[in-house]
Motif scaffolding. Sequence first.
Motif, PDB file in Angstrom:
ATOM      1  N   SER A 113      18.728  65.912  -1.597  1.00  0.00           N
ATOM      2  CA  SER A 113      18.732  67.261  -1.032  1.00  0.00           C
ATOM      3  C   SER A 113      19.049  67.179   0.460  1.00  0.00           C
ATOM      4  O   SER A 113      18.803  66.148   1.112  1.00  0.00           O
ATOM      5  N   THR A 114      19.567  68.287   0.959  1.00  0.00           N
ATOM      6  CA  THR A 114      19.901  68.332   2.383  1.00  0.00           C
ATOM      7  C   THR A 114      18.643  68.580   3.195  1.00  0.00           C
ATOM      8  O   THR A 114      17.860  69.479   2.880  1.00  0.00           O
ATOM      9  N   LYS A 115      18.476  67.772   4.243  1.00  0.00           N
ATOM     10  CA  LYS A 115      17.283  67.895   5.077  1.00  0.00           C
ATOM     11  C   LYS A 115      17.672  67.720   6.550  1.00  0.00           C
ATOM     12  O   LYS A 115      18.543  66.904   6.877  1.00  0.00           O
ATOM     13  N   LEU A 116      17.018  68.482   7.396  1.00  0.00           N
ATOM     14  CA  LEU A 116      17.264  68.377   8.841  1.00  0.00           C
ATOM     15  C   LEU A 116      16.303  67.343   9.410  1.00  0.00           C
ATOM     16  O   LEU A 116      15.084  67.471   9.302  1.00  0.00           O
ATOM     17  N   SER A 117      16.859  66.281   9.963  1.00  0.00           N
ATOM     18  CA  SER A 117      16.020  65.193  10.482  1.00  0.00           C
ATOM     19  C   SER A 117      15.371  65.597  11.811  1.00  0.00           C
ATOM     20  O   SER A 117      15.697  66.644  12.388  1.00  0.00           O
ATOM     21  N   GLU A 123      20.960  65.394   6.878  1.00  0.00           N
ATOM     22  CA  GLU A 123      21.088  64.182   6.082  1.00  0.00           C
ATOM     23  C   GLU A 123      20.713  64.467   4.624  1.00  0.00           C
ATOM     24  O   GLU A 123      19.996  65.433   4.312  1.00  0.00           O
ATOM     25  N   GLN A 124      21.237  63.629   3.736  1.00  0.00           N
ATOM     26  CA  GLN A 124      20.967  63.739   2.296  1.00  0.00           C
ATOM     27  C   GLN A 124      19.875  62.732   1.936  1.00  0.00           C
ATOM     28  O   GLN A 124      20.071  61.521   2.101  1.00  0.00           O
ATOM     29  N   VAL A 125      18.744  63.228   1.453  1.00  0.00           N
ATOM     30  CA  VAL A 125      17.622  62.334   1.132  1.00  0.00           C
ATOM     31  C   VAL A 125      17.015  62.731  -0.213  1.00  0.00           C
ATOM     32  O   VAL A 125      17.196  63.858  -0.698  1.00  0.00           O
ATOM     33  N   TYR A 126      16.301  61.776  -0.795  1.00  0.00           N
ATOM     34  CA  TYR A 126      15.530  62.062  -2.011  1.00  0.00           C
ATOM     35  C   TYR A 126      14.164  62.598  -1.581  1.00  0.00           C
ATOM     36  O   TYR A 126      13.355  61.857  -1.011  1.00  0.00           O
TER      37      TYR A 126
END
Length: 456
Positions: A113-117, A123-126
Amino acid sequence: MIPLFGGISISFFWTDIMIWGLLACIVIWAKIVGRSAQVKAQWHRVFESNTAMIAAIVLMVYFTIALLDSVQIHIAGANTQPGSFLDILLSHLIAATERTYSAPFALTEFNKSTKLSASGEVEQVYLPLQHIHAQASIMLQSVKGFGLGLVISAVLICAHCLYLASRQQSSFKDMVVAVWQKQTKLPWRTAYFTITLITIIMAWLFVLSFSFHVLGTDKVGIDVFYETLKSIRTGVLIGVLTTLVMLPIALTLGITAGLFRGWVDDVIQYIYTTLNSIPGVLLIAAAVLVMQVMINNHPSWMNSTAERADLRLLFLVLILGVTSWTGLCRLLRAETLKISQMEFVVAARAFGVSRAKVISRHILPNVMHIVLISVVLDFSSLVLAEAVLSYVGVGVDPTMNSWGNMINQARLEMARDPMVWWSLFSAFVFMFILVLAANLFSDRVQTVLNPREANN
Protein backbone atom coordinates in the motif's frame (compact mmCIF):
# COMPACT_ATOMS: atom_id res chain seq x y z
CA MET A 1 -39.43 -14.74 18.14
CA ILE A 2 -39.17 -16.90 21.29
CA PRO A 3 -38.06 -15.07 24.49
CA LEU A 4 -35.63 -16.99 26.71
CA PHE A 5 -34.05 -15.04 29.60
CA GLY A 6 -32.20 -11.78 30.34
CA GLY A 7 -33.49 -10.05 27.20
CA ILE A 8 -32.26 -12.89 25.00
CA SER A 9 -34.66 -14.36 22.47
CA ILE A 10 -34.30 -16.72 19.52
CA SER A 11 -35.92 -16.84 16.10
CA PHE A 12 -35.79 -19.12 13.10
CA PHE A 13 -35.68 -18.58 9.35
CA TRP A 14 -37.79 -20.83 7.13
CA THR A 15 -34.82 -23.07 6.37
CA ASP A 16 -33.99 -23.25 10.10
CA ILE A 17 -37.51 -24.51 10.81
CA MET A 18 -37.20 -27.11 8.06
CA ILE A 19 -33.84 -28.47 9.23
CA TRP A 20 -34.90 -28.68 12.89
CA GLY A 21 -38.21 -30.24 11.84
CA LEU A 22 -36.34 -32.78 9.75
CA LEU A 23 -34.08 -33.59 12.71
CA ALA A 24 -37.15 -34.20 14.88
CA CYS A 25 -38.63 -36.49 12.20
CA ILE A 26 -35.37 -38.47 11.97
CA VAL A 27 -35.31 -38.94 15.75
CA ILE A 28 -38.94 -40.14 15.75
CA TRP A 29 -38.24 -42.43 12.77
CA ALA A 30 -35.19 -43.87 14.55
CA LYS A 31 -37.31 -44.58 17.64
CA ILE A 32 -39.95 -46.35 15.54
CA VAL A 33 -37.61 -48.48 13.40
CA GLY A 34 -35.54 -49.25 16.50
CA ARG A 35 -38.38 -51.48 17.64
CA SER A 36 -37.79 -53.78 14.67
CA ALA A 37 -34.98 -56.22 15.42
CA GLN A 38 -34.35 -56.79 11.68
CA VAL A 39 -33.98 -53.09 10.84
CA LYS A 40 -31.86 -52.55 13.92
CA ALA A 41 -29.55 -55.40 12.89
CA GLN A 42 -29.22 -53.94 9.37
CA TRP A 43 -28.16 -50.52 10.64
CA HIS A 44 -25.85 -52.24 13.11
CA ARG A 45 -24.14 -53.90 10.13
CA VAL A 46 -23.73 -50.49 8.46
CA PHE A 47 -21.70 -49.19 11.40
CA GLU A 48 -19.62 -52.37 11.79
CA SER A 49 -17.36 -51.01 9.04
CA ASN A 50 -14.48 -48.79 10.19
CA THR A 51 -14.85 -46.62 7.09
CA ALA A 52 -18.58 -46.14 7.64
CA MET A 53 -18.00 -45.24 11.29
CA ILE A 54 -15.39 -42.61 10.39
CA ALA A 55 -17.61 -41.19 7.63
CA ALA A 56 -20.61 -41.05 9.97
CA ILE A 57 -18.62 -39.12 12.60
CA VAL A 58 -17.38 -36.63 10.00
CA LEU A 59 -20.95 -36.13 8.73
CA MET A 60 -22.15 -35.68 12.32
CA VAL A 61 -19.58 -32.92 12.88
CA TYR A 62 -20.76 -31.09 9.75
CA PHE A 63 -24.43 -31.46 10.76
CA THR A 64 -23.67 -30.19 14.26
CA ILE A 65 -22.00 -27.06 12.85
CA ALA A 66 -24.97 -26.55 10.49
CA LEU A 67 -27.43 -26.82 13.40
CA LEU A 68 -25.37 -24.39 15.52
CA ASP A 69 -25.75 -21.93 12.64
CA SER A 70 -29.50 -22.51 12.32
CA VAL A 71 -30.76 -20.62 15.38
CA GLN A 72 -30.89 -16.80 15.30
CA ILE A 73 -30.20 -15.15 18.67
CA HIS A 74 -31.45 -11.64 19.48
CA ILE A 75 -30.05 -9.68 22.43
CA ALA A 76 -32.20 -6.78 23.64
CA GLY A 77 -30.39 -3.44 23.41
CA ALA A 78 -27.49 -4.82 21.40
CA ASN A 79 -26.25 -2.75 18.51
CA THR A 80 -25.43 -5.79 16.41
CA GLN A 81 -27.44 -7.81 13.90
CA PRO A 82 -28.95 -11.10 15.17
CA GLY A 83 -26.51 -13.97 14.85
CA SER A 84 -26.44 -17.70 15.38
CA PHE A 85 -24.73 -19.76 18.09
CA LEU A 86 -21.87 -20.22 15.65
CA ASP A 87 -21.58 -16.44 15.22
CA ILE A 88 -21.31 -16.03 19.01
CA LEU A 89 -18.65 -18.75 19.16
CA LEU A 90 -16.69 -17.04 16.37
CA SER A 91 -17.45 -13.45 17.36
CA HIS A 92 -13.70 -12.69 17.62
CA LEU A 93 -13.36 -13.48 13.90
CA ILE A 94 -16.30 -11.24 12.96
CA ALA A 95 -14.64 -8.35 14.80
CA ALA A 96 -11.23 -9.09 13.25
CA THR A 97 -12.02 -7.81 9.76
CA GLU A 98 -8.93 -6.48 7.99
CA ARG A 99 -8.63 -4.04 5.07
CA THR A 100 -7.96 -6.55 2.31
CA TYR A 101 -6.22 -9.82 1.43
CA SER A 102 -3.80 -11.51 3.81
CA ALA A 103 -2.23 -14.95 3.50
CA PRO A 104 -2.67 -17.67 6.16
CA PHE A 105 -0.68 -16.87 9.33
CA ALA A 106 0.61 -13.64 7.72
CA LEU A 107 1.61 -10.64 9.82
CA THR A 108 1.17 -8.08 7.02
CA GLU A 109 -1.28 -7.46 4.20
CA PHE A 110 -0.80 -9.42 1.00
CA ASN A 111 -0.45 -6.34 -1.23
CA LYS A 112 1.72 -3.28 -0.85
CA SER A 113 0.00 0.00 0.00
CA THR A 114 1.04 3.58 -0.54
CA LYS A 115 2.32 5.26 2.60
CA LEU A 116 3.83 8.66 3.34
CA SER A 117 7.13 8.18 5.15
CA ALA A 118 8.45 10.38 7.98
CA SER A 119 10.67 12.18 5.46
CA GLY A 120 7.64 13.05 3.35
CA GLU A 121 8.36 10.55 0.57
CA VAL A 122 5.70 8.27 -0.87
CA GLU A 123 6.63 4.61 -0.60
CA GLN A 124 5.06 1.19 -1.22
CA VAL A 125 5.05 -0.96 1.93
CA TYR A 126 3.31 -4.00 3.35
CA LEU A 127 1.06 -2.62 6.09
CA PRO A 128 0.77 -4.73 9.26
CA LEU A 129 -2.53 -6.50 9.94
CA GLN A 130 -4.66 -4.78 12.57
CA HIS A 131 -6.32 -7.72 14.33
CA ILE A 132 -3.55 -10.21 14.93
CA HIS A 133 -1.12 -10.70 17.79
CA ALA A 134 2.28 -10.56 16.13
CA GLN A 135 4.04 -11.41 19.40
CA ALA A 136 2.05 -14.58 19.93
CA SER A 137 4.01 -17.82 19.59
CA ILE A 138 2.52 -20.28 17.12
CA MET A 139 4.19 -23.12 19.00
CA LEU A 140 2.71 -22.08 22.35
CA GLN A 141 -0.74 -21.52 20.85
CA SER A 142 -0.52 -24.92 19.15
CA VAL A 143 0.27 -26.62 22.47
CA LYS A 144 -2.76 -24.92 24.02
CA GLY A 145 -4.92 -26.04 21.07
CA PHE A 146 -3.72 -29.64 21.30
CA GLY A 147 -4.31 -29.63 25.06
CA LEU A 148 -7.82 -28.24 24.70
CA GLY A 149 -8.62 -30.78 21.98
CA LEU A 150 -7.35 -33.67 24.11
CA VAL A 151 -9.37 -32.54 27.13
CA ILE A 152 -12.61 -32.15 25.13
CA SER A 153 -12.16 -35.48 23.35
CA ALA A 154 -11.31 -37.24 26.65
CA VAL A 155 -14.53 -35.89 28.23
CA LEU A 156 -16.61 -37.00 25.23
CA ILE A 157 -15.02 -40.46 25.10
CA CYS A 158 -15.32 -41.04 28.86
CA ALA A 159 -18.99 -39.99 28.79
CA HIS A 160 -19.68 -42.42 25.94
CA CYS A 161 -17.78 -45.24 27.66
CA LEU A 162 -19.86 -44.68 30.80
CA TYR A 163 -23.02 -44.83 28.68
CA LEU A 164 -21.92 -48.11 27.05
CA ALA A 165 -20.94 -49.57 30.43
CA SER A 166 -24.35 -48.73 31.93
CA ARG A 167 -26.14 -50.27 28.94
CA GLN A 168 -24.13 -53.49 29.09
CA GLN A 169 -24.10 -53.53 32.91
CA SER A 170 -20.32 -53.69 33.13
CA SER A 171 -17.72 -51.54 34.84
CA PHE A 172 -16.11 -48.49 33.22
CA LYS A 173 -12.67 -50.15 33.35
CA ASP A 174 -13.91 -53.34 31.65
CA MET A 175 -15.56 -51.27 28.93
CA VAL A 176 -12.37 -49.30 28.25
CA VAL A 177 -10.39 -52.56 28.01
CA ALA A 178 -12.99 -54.05 25.67
CA VAL A 179 -12.88 -50.99 23.41
CA TRP A 180 -9.09 -50.92 23.32
CA GLN A 181 -8.84 -54.66 22.52
CA LYS A 182 -11.57 -54.38 19.82
CA GLN A 183 -13.93 -56.71 21.69
CA THR A 184 -17.00 -54.59 21.03
CA LYS A 185 -19.44 -55.29 18.20
CA LEU A 186 -19.02 -51.81 16.74
CA PRO A 187 -15.55 -50.33 16.04
CA TRP A 188 -15.59 -47.88 18.94
CA ARG A 189 -11.80 -47.67 19.08
CA THR A 190 -11.75 -46.32 15.52
CA ALA A 191 -14.56 -43.94 16.43
CA TYR A 192 -12.65 -42.62 19.44
CA PHE A 193 -9.47 -42.07 17.39
CA THR A 194 -11.53 -40.18 14.80
CA ILE A 195 -13.22 -38.02 17.45
CA THR A 196 -9.85 -37.25 19.04
CA LEU A 197 -8.26 -36.29 15.72
CA ILE A 198 -11.16 -34.05 14.64
CA THR A 199 -11.39 -32.40 18.06
CA ILE A 200 -7.66 -31.66 18.17
CA ILE A 201 -7.67 -30.14 14.66
CA MET A 202 -10.75 -27.99 15.38
CA ALA A 203 -9.41 -26.88 18.78
CA TRP A 204 -6.01 -26.07 17.25
CA LEU A 205 -7.60 -23.90 14.55
CA PHE A 206 -9.94 -22.27 17.08
CA VAL A 207 -7.17 -21.33 19.53
CA LEU A 208 -4.89 -20.02 16.78
CA SER A 209 -7.75 -17.98 15.28
CA PHE A 210 -7.57 -15.63 18.30
CA SER A 211 -4.03 -14.58 17.29
CA PHE A 212 -3.85 -15.18 13.51
CA HIS A 213 -5.98 -15.50 10.40
CA VAL A 214 -5.31 -19.23 10.06
CA LEU A 215 -6.79 -19.45 6.55
CA GLY A 216 -6.10 -15.84 5.57
CA THR A 217 -8.58 -13.09 4.65
CA ASP A 218 -10.49 -12.32 1.45
CA LYS A 219 -10.71 -9.20 -0.72
CA VAL A 220 -12.65 -7.19 1.87
CA GLY A 221 -10.68 -8.53 4.83
CA ILE A 222 -13.16 -11.13 6.13
CA ASP A 223 -11.56 -14.15 7.79
CA VAL A 224 -11.69 -17.12 5.39
CA PHE A 225 -11.87 -19.66 8.26
CA TYR A 226 -15.09 -17.97 9.43
CA GLU A 227 -16.48 -17.89 5.88
CA THR A 228 -15.71 -21.57 5.36
CA LEU A 229 -17.39 -22.65 8.60
CA LYS A 230 -20.45 -20.52 7.81
CA SER A 231 -20.65 -22.14 4.37
CA ILE A 232 -21.17 -25.56 5.96
CA ARG A 233 -24.78 -24.67 6.77
CA THR A 234 -25.58 -23.79 3.17
CA GLY A 235 -24.06 -27.00 1.80
CA VAL A 236 -25.73 -29.25 4.37
CA LEU A 237 -29.12 -27.54 4.00
CA ILE A 238 -29.07 -27.81 0.23
CA GLY A 239 -28.22 -31.52 0.46
CA VAL A 240 -30.70 -32.39 3.19
CA LEU A 241 -33.69 -30.13 2.54
CA THR A 242 -33.78 -30.80 -1.19
CA THR A 243 -34.22 -34.46 -0.32
CA LEU A 244 -37.10 -33.48 1.95
CA VAL A 245 -38.84 -31.77 -0.99
CA MET A 246 -37.98 -34.45 -3.55
CA LEU A 247 -38.95 -37.52 -1.53
CA PRO A 248 -42.78 -37.11 -1.29
CA ILE A 249 -43.04 -36.39 -5.04
CA ALA A 250 -40.90 -39.38 -6.03
CA LEU A 251 -42.62 -41.75 -3.58
CA THR A 252 -46.15 -40.73 -4.53
CA LEU A 253 -45.68 -40.76 -8.30
CA GLY A 254 -43.34 -43.79 -8.42
CA ILE A 255 -45.56 -46.09 -6.33
CA THR A 256 -48.75 -44.83 -7.98
CA ALA A 257 -47.37 -45.49 -11.48
CA GLY A 258 -46.19 -48.99 -10.56
CA LEU A 259 -49.32 -50.05 -8.71
CA PHE A 260 -52.14 -48.48 -10.75
CA ARG A 261 -50.56 -48.92 -14.22
CA GLY A 262 -52.72 -48.09 -17.26
CA TRP A 263 -53.26 -44.44 -18.11
CA VAL A 264 -51.97 -43.32 -14.70
CA ASP A 265 -48.63 -44.97 -15.43
CA ASP A 266 -48.58 -43.44 -18.93
CA VAL A 267 -49.20 -39.91 -17.61
CA ILE A 268 -46.51 -40.16 -14.92
CA GLN A 269 -43.99 -41.61 -17.36
CA TYR A 270 -44.79 -38.78 -19.78
CA ILE A 271 -44.19 -36.18 -17.04
CA TYR A 272 -40.79 -37.46 -15.91
CA THR A 273 -39.64 -38.25 -19.44
CA THR A 274 -40.48 -34.70 -20.51
CA LEU A 275 -38.77 -33.26 -17.43
CA ASN A 276 -35.65 -35.36 -18.07
CA SER A 277 -35.46 -34.18 -21.67
CA ILE A 278 -34.96 -30.54 -20.56
CA PRO A 279 -31.32 -29.68 -19.73
CA GLY A 280 -31.21 -29.53 -15.92
CA VAL A 281 -28.98 -26.45 -15.57
CA LEU A 282 -31.12 -24.42 -18.01
CA LEU A 283 -34.34 -25.41 -16.23
CA ILE A 284 -32.91 -24.51 -12.81
CA ALA A 285 -31.43 -21.25 -14.12
CA ALA A 286 -34.78 -20.21 -15.63
CA ALA A 287 -36.63 -21.02 -12.40
CA VAL A 288 -34.05 -19.14 -10.30
CA LEU A 289 -34.32 -16.05 -12.53
CA VAL A 290 -38.13 -16.08 -12.23
CA MET A 291 -37.77 -16.42 -8.46
CA GLN A 292 -35.28 -13.56 -8.38
CA VAL A 293 -37.70 -11.26 -10.22
CA MET A 294 -40.49 -12.22 -7.82
CA ILE A 295 -38.32 -11.43 -4.76
CA ASN A 296 -37.28 -8.09 -6.25
CA ASN A 297 -40.94 -7.17 -6.87
CA HIS A 298 -41.96 -7.98 -3.29
CA PRO A 299 -39.38 -6.37 -0.98
CA SER A 300 -41.99 -6.23 1.82
CA TRP A 301 -41.67 -10.01 2.25
CA MET A 302 -38.24 -9.59 3.88
CA ASN A 303 -37.18 -7.41 6.81
CA SER A 304 -33.44 -7.82 6.36
CA THR A 305 -30.75 -8.93 3.93
CA ALA A 306 -30.38 -12.19 5.85
CA GLU A 307 -34.09 -12.97 5.43
CA ARG A 308 -33.83 -12.21 1.72
CA ALA A 309 -30.85 -14.56 1.37
CA ASP A 310 -32.67 -17.26 3.32
CA LEU A 311 -35.79 -16.90 1.16
CA ARG A 312 -33.65 -17.31 -1.95
CA LEU A 313 -32.05 -20.40 -0.41
CA LEU A 314 -35.52 -21.79 0.31
CA PHE A 315 -36.64 -21.22 -3.29
CA LEU A 316 -33.44 -22.83 -4.57
CA VAL A 317 -34.14 -25.89 -2.40
CA LEU A 318 -37.69 -26.08 -3.78
CA ILE A 319 -36.47 -25.72 -7.37
CA LEU A 320 -33.80 -28.41 -6.95
CA GLY A 321 -36.34 -30.70 -5.24
CA VAL A 322 -38.96 -30.27 -7.97
CA THR A 323 -36.43 -30.90 -10.76
CA SER A 324 -34.49 -33.83 -9.27
CA TRP A 325 -37.15 -36.40 -8.29
CA THR A 326 -37.30 -38.21 -11.63
CA GLY A 327 -34.44 -40.68 -11.05
CA LEU A 328 -35.84 -42.00 -7.77
CA CYS A 329 -39.38 -42.03 -9.21
CA ARG A 330 -38.24 -44.25 -12.08
CA LEU A 331 -36.57 -46.70 -9.65
CA LEU A 332 -39.63 -46.82 -7.37
CA ARG A 333 -41.97 -47.43 -10.32
CA ALA A 334 -39.89 -50.41 -11.49
CA GLU A 335 -39.65 -51.88 -7.97
CA THR A 336 -43.38 -51.41 -7.36
CA LEU A 337 -44.20 -53.16 -10.64
CA LYS A 338 -42.14 -56.15 -9.44
CA ILE A 339 -43.53 -56.22 -5.90
CA SER A 340 -47.13 -55.87 -7.05
CA GLN A 341 -46.80 -59.23 -8.87
CA MET A 342 -45.62 -61.12 -5.79
CA GLU A 343 -47.87 -63.64 -4.09
CA PHE A 344 -48.43 -61.76 -0.83
CA VAL A 345 -49.59 -58.62 -2.69
CA VAL A 346 -51.82 -60.60 -5.10
CA ALA A 347 -53.32 -62.48 -2.14
CA ALA A 348 -53.97 -59.26 -0.23
CA ARG A 349 -55.80 -57.74 -3.19
CA ALA A 350 -57.79 -60.98 -3.74
CA PHE A 351 -59.02 -60.74 -0.14
CA GLY A 352 -60.27 -57.21 -0.82
CA VAL A 353 -57.55 -55.25 0.99
CA SER A 354 -57.68 -51.63 -0.12
CA ARG A 355 -54.91 -50.14 -2.27
CA ALA A 356 -53.99 -47.70 0.51
CA LYS A 357 -53.34 -50.59 2.92
CA VAL A 358 -51.43 -52.53 0.24
CA ILE A 359 -49.18 -49.50 -0.23
CA SER A 360 -48.64 -48.85 3.48
CA ARG A 361 -48.15 -52.47 4.56
CA HIS A 362 -46.55 -54.19 1.56
CA ILE A 363 -45.18 -51.75 -1.02
CA LEU A 364 -43.70 -48.96 1.11
CA PRO A 365 -41.68 -51.16 3.53
CA ASN A 366 -40.21 -53.11 0.58
CA VAL A 367 -39.00 -50.03 -1.33
CA MET A 368 -37.49 -48.23 1.65
CA HIS A 369 -34.01 -49.65 0.96
CA ILE A 370 -34.08 -47.94 -2.47
CA VAL A 371 -35.22 -44.69 -0.88
CA LEU A 372 -32.47 -44.75 1.75
CA ILE A 373 -29.73 -45.61 -0.76
CA SER A 374 -30.89 -42.90 -3.19
CA VAL A 375 -31.16 -40.28 -0.45
CA VAL A 376 -27.62 -40.88 0.78
CA LEU A 377 -26.22 -41.02 -2.78
CA ASP A 378 -28.04 -37.83 -3.84
CA PHE A 379 -26.76 -35.84 -0.85
CA SER A 380 -23.22 -35.44 -2.17
CA SER A 381 -24.39 -34.59 -5.70
CA LEU A 382 -26.68 -31.86 -4.33
CA VAL A 383 -23.83 -30.33 -2.30
CA LEU A 384 -21.76 -30.18 -5.49
CA ALA A 385 -24.77 -28.81 -7.41
CA GLU A 386 -24.95 -25.81 -5.09
CA ALA A 387 -21.29 -25.05 -5.74
CA VAL A 388 -21.77 -25.31 -9.51
CA LEU A 389 -24.94 -23.18 -9.56
CA SER A 390 -23.39 -20.47 -7.35
CA TYR A 391 -20.30 -20.53 -9.56
CA VAL A 392 -22.41 -19.73 -12.65
CA GLY A 393 -24.38 -17.09 -10.76
CA VAL A 394 -27.76 -18.83 -10.31
CA GLY A 395 -27.21 -20.35 -6.88
CA VAL A 396 -27.66 -18.85 -3.44
CA ASP A 397 -27.72 -15.11 -2.73
CA PRO A 398 -24.26 -13.49 -3.20
CA THR A 399 -24.43 -12.17 0.39
CA MET A 400 -24.84 -15.68 1.81
CA ASN A 401 -21.78 -17.68 2.81
CA SER A 402 -21.43 -20.72 0.59
CA TRP A 403 -18.62 -22.74 -0.96
CA GLY A 404 -20.01 -21.93 -4.41
CA ASN A 405 -19.76 -18.18 -3.77
CA MET A 406 -16.22 -18.61 -2.39
CA ILE A 407 -15.17 -20.54 -5.51
CA ASN A 408 -16.87 -17.97 -7.74
CA GLN A 409 -14.98 -15.11 -6.04
CA ALA A 410 -11.73 -17.09 -6.22
CA ARG A 411 -12.06 -17.32 -10.01
CA LEU A 412 -10.57 -13.85 -10.49
CA GLU A 413 -8.17 -14.20 -7.57
CA MET A 414 -6.56 -17.24 -9.19
CA ALA A 415 -5.82 -15.23 -12.35
CA ARG A 416 -3.95 -12.42 -10.60
CA ASP A 417 -0.24 -12.33 -9.90
CA PRO A 418 0.68 -13.15 -7.18
CA MET A 419 -2.14 -15.67 -6.92
CA VAL A 420 -4.60 -15.64 -4.01
CA TRP A 421 -5.17 -19.37 -3.49
CA TRP A 422 -6.43 -19.77 0.08
CA SER A 423 -10.14 -19.04 -0.49
CA LEU A 424 -10.43 -21.70 -3.18
CA PHE A 425 -8.26 -24.11 -1.17
CA SER A 426 -10.39 -23.72 1.99
CA ALA A 427 -13.70 -24.16 0.15
CA PHE A 428 -12.34 -27.15 -1.78
CA VAL A 429 -10.95 -28.95 1.29
CA PHE A 430 -14.08 -28.55 3.45
CA MET A 431 -16.40 -29.50 0.56
CA PHE A 432 -14.19 -32.44 -0.44
CA ILE A 433 -14.24 -33.88 3.08
CA LEU A 434 -18.04 -33.61 3.27
CA VAL A 435 -18.64 -35.16 -0.16
CA LEU A 436 -16.07 -37.92 0.43
CA ALA A 437 -17.61 -38.83 3.79
CA ALA A 438 -21.12 -38.88 2.25
CA ASN A 439 -19.94 -41.10 -0.63
CA LEU A 440 -18.13 -43.56 1.66
CA PHE A 441 -21.14 -43.79 3.96
CA SER A 442 -23.53 -44.26 1.02
CA ASP A 443 -21.36 -47.08 -0.36
CA ARG A 444 -21.66 -48.92 2.95
CA VAL A 445 -25.43 -48.28 3.15
CA GLN A 446 -25.82 -49.63 -0.39
CA THR A 447 -23.74 -52.72 0.41
CA VAL A 448 -25.81 -53.59 3.47
CA LEU A 449 -29.33 -52.55 2.42
CA ASN A 450 -29.28 -53.54 -1.26
CA PRO A 451 -30.45 -57.20 -1.44
CA ARG A 452 -28.40 -57.86 -4.60
CA GLU A 453 -25.22 -56.50 -3.03
CA ALA A 454 -25.90 -58.37 0.23
CA ASN A 455 -26.31 -61.72 -1.58
CA ASN A 456 -23.01 -61.37 -3.47
